[in-house]
Design an enzyme around this catalytic site. Sequence first.
Site, PDB file in Angstrom:
ATOM      1  N   LYS A   1       0.843  -1.191   0.000  1.00  0.00           N
ATOM      2  CA  LYS A   1       0.000   0.000   0.000  1.00  0.00           C
ATOM      3  C   LYS A   1       0.882   1.246   0.000  1.00  0.00           C
ATOM      4  CE  LYS A   1      -3.734   2.049   2.806  1.00  0.00           C
ATOM      5  NZ  LYS A   1      -4.580   1.831   4.011  1.00  0.00           N
TER       6      LYS A   1
ATOM      7  N   SER B   1      -9.239   1.967   2.939  1.00  0.00           N
ATOM      8  CA  SER B   1      -8.350   2.688   2.052  1.00  0.00           C
ATOM      9  C   SER B   1      -7.296   1.806   1.385  1.00  0.00           C
ATOM     10  CB  SER B   1      -7.646   3.803   2.831  1.00  0.00           C
ATOM     11  OG  SER B   1      -6.884   3.263   3.912  1.00  0.00           O
ATOM     12  N   SER B   2      -7.268   0.502   1.709  1.00  0.00           N
ATOM     13  CA  SER B   2      -6.341  -0.416   1.042  1.00  0.00           C
ATOM     14  C   SER B   2      -6.996  -1.017  -0.201  1.00  0.00           C
ATOM     15  CB  SER B   2      -5.915  -1.538   2.004  1.00  0.00           C
ATOM     16  OG  SER B   2      -5.400  -1.029   3.210  1.00  0.00           O
TER      17      SER B   2
ATOM     18  N   ILE C   1      -7.440   1.047  10.226  1.00  0.00           N
ATOM     19  CA  ILE C   1      -7.789   1.771  11.448  1.00  0.00           C
ATOM     20  C   ILE C   1      -9.303   1.810  11.653  1.00  0.00           C
ATOM     21  CG2 ILE C   1      -7.940   4.082  10.423  1.00  0.00           C
ATOM     22  CD1 ILE C   1      -6.592   5.163  12.973  1.00  0.00           C
ATOM     23  N   GLY C   2     -10.058   1.405  10.625  1.00  0.00           N
ATOM     24  CA  GLY C   2     -11.507   1.373  10.755  1.00  0.00           C
ATOM     25  C   GLY C   2     -12.141   0.325   9.851  1.00  0.00           C
ATOM     26  N   GLY C   3     -11.276  -0.456   9.187  1.00  0.00           N
ATOM     27  CA  GLY C   3     -11.754  -1.472   8.252  1.00  0.00           C
ATOM     28  C   GLY C   3     -11.010  -1.439   6.933  1.00  0.00           C
TER      29      GLY C   3
END
Length: 603
Positions: A149, A225-226, A246-248
Amino acid sequence: MLTICYWSISLIIGLIILNWFRCRSKKLHYYSIARQCAEKKRIARDKHREELLKLLRTKYSTYLPNRSIVEKISQSTATELLYGLRKKIFTYTQVTLVLSLRTIKIGQELYCTTEEFFDQAIEYAQKLDENNSNYQEEFLLQGIPISLKDIIDQQGADSSMGISMKNFRPALKDSLIVQLLKEQGAFPGFVRTATLQGMMLPDTVSETYGTALNPFDLTRTPGGSSGGEGALIAARGSPLGIGTDIGGSIRIPAHFCGVFGFKPTPGRITGVGVAIPSVKNETGESNIRPTVGPLARCTDDLVLVMRSFLQENMWYNDPEVARQPWRNERFMDKKRLTIGFYTNDNWFPPAPACIRAVNEAAEVLRKLGHRVIPYTPIDIPEAVRIFVGIIGADGNRHFLESFENEQINPLYKLVLQAVKLPNFLRPLVAHLIRMFGDRRNAHIIQSVGSKTAYEYFDLVIDMKKYIKKWLDDLRKNHIDLLLTPVNGLPAYRHGQSSYLFHSCTYTFLFNLLSLPAGVVPVTLVRDDEQYYEDIGHLNNDMTVSAAKDACRQSAGLPIGVQLVGWPNDDERVLGVMKELESAIGQNQLPIPNFANDIDIYTD
């Protein structure tokens, strides 16, 4: 007297207007610089890509194997590639060449890649082929090209995080993550993958690299975001990738793209050399922590990465990480477990396919001998309040400053409107929104915004109490693992992520609770599941409207389930993921038609 007053007021108004024009002009100037930086980087990348493609098709053309070997390489997991390399079914150079040619085509069509280092990867592969007689089985990932990433430092590459102003700032050295993978014989960073500007929504869009597309349906996002990792791995470009969560941000792309993903327990894997969306490249908020983790096409590959990370060199170079080696006996343990499951968190009711996926996985686990029982999640509105309150406690100033005056992606429009609202107006605005039936967004409006130090400390105290309540309840019910949806929906359409944040409670809950969690793809949306219902909210609720639209024409999209364990019990989570994967069977896992249509023999 009136004349003096008139001229004074006129002067003040004139100065205000003049200042507005000055600020506006300055802002447009910065926007222009950012666009130029993005265009310059994109042109440079495309030129380098053409040079690489020419190099691969000329200098290394003799290494290109026949179609049957190409097919075998492209469809193989990292574990299967290691077996083929060990048995000399194909060479290291062939593996890297085939995957590089595929990745170029995938990147051109899905806009999911950023920088490419195929020449360096093939040179490394050739050296391995020259010394192939000295195959080192103790190297867990020898010869495996791994994607990264665009946030993980790699010497000579940008960690731009989707921010144009951070282009042309290559890292001076490898992150500790990259070093650990290299120590196991891998080539991490043969390609780098796209992410969302600033990485704070489940999408993958940037000014430099464009909008990433989902290989199952080009009208939909691969998540984020990945998301670049999810798209590339699903399209059979990279066998294995490294993202952050950090959130999914690992689990949502895994769910949207039909691959496996794993978010380790926060604090178990190093973050040294992983970029942060902050001008200072450091985070001042350490209660909800980002986590590095792998994405792949099978559980065994996730395990290889975890074992590669959990090495002496990680603890030596990052003493803040707990010294907890890989416990293979825990991973291999086949004892009967109590697994709690739920299909609805009572905040965002899932789509029919997401409910069916959990129920089917629960039945499979029962047949494997586990005790699978219904479980009721605890007070999700409180989790939402704490999560968004802590993440944005500074009024998102550090996050916004990291853009360095670049124009903010329109996806953030709703977020910024909520954040910028003066705190004294929040109760009134929330009340008005609630009157129109939008209870969830009213709750968000009241929860976000800048906090005083006192308010922030109070939130942290509330978080600790909330975590204790959850762990006490899991202990009381003798729960070893949880089985849940990954997201309330299949892959969103492009542009919907800002409206569908509420469907992400299924992932960010476990970031708040600091629990390890993994994703297993289990099914596809059926023809009769292309709808959405939420009787608890009005149809004019913008979230419900967006969810209904996301479910239309969604047949064939992949759906995963999430397994969650106790803190630092990552091995057990992965062990049950492996059991579920084996019971479902590899032939049941989704492969996008896009992946099968790639022909590396043609331009």
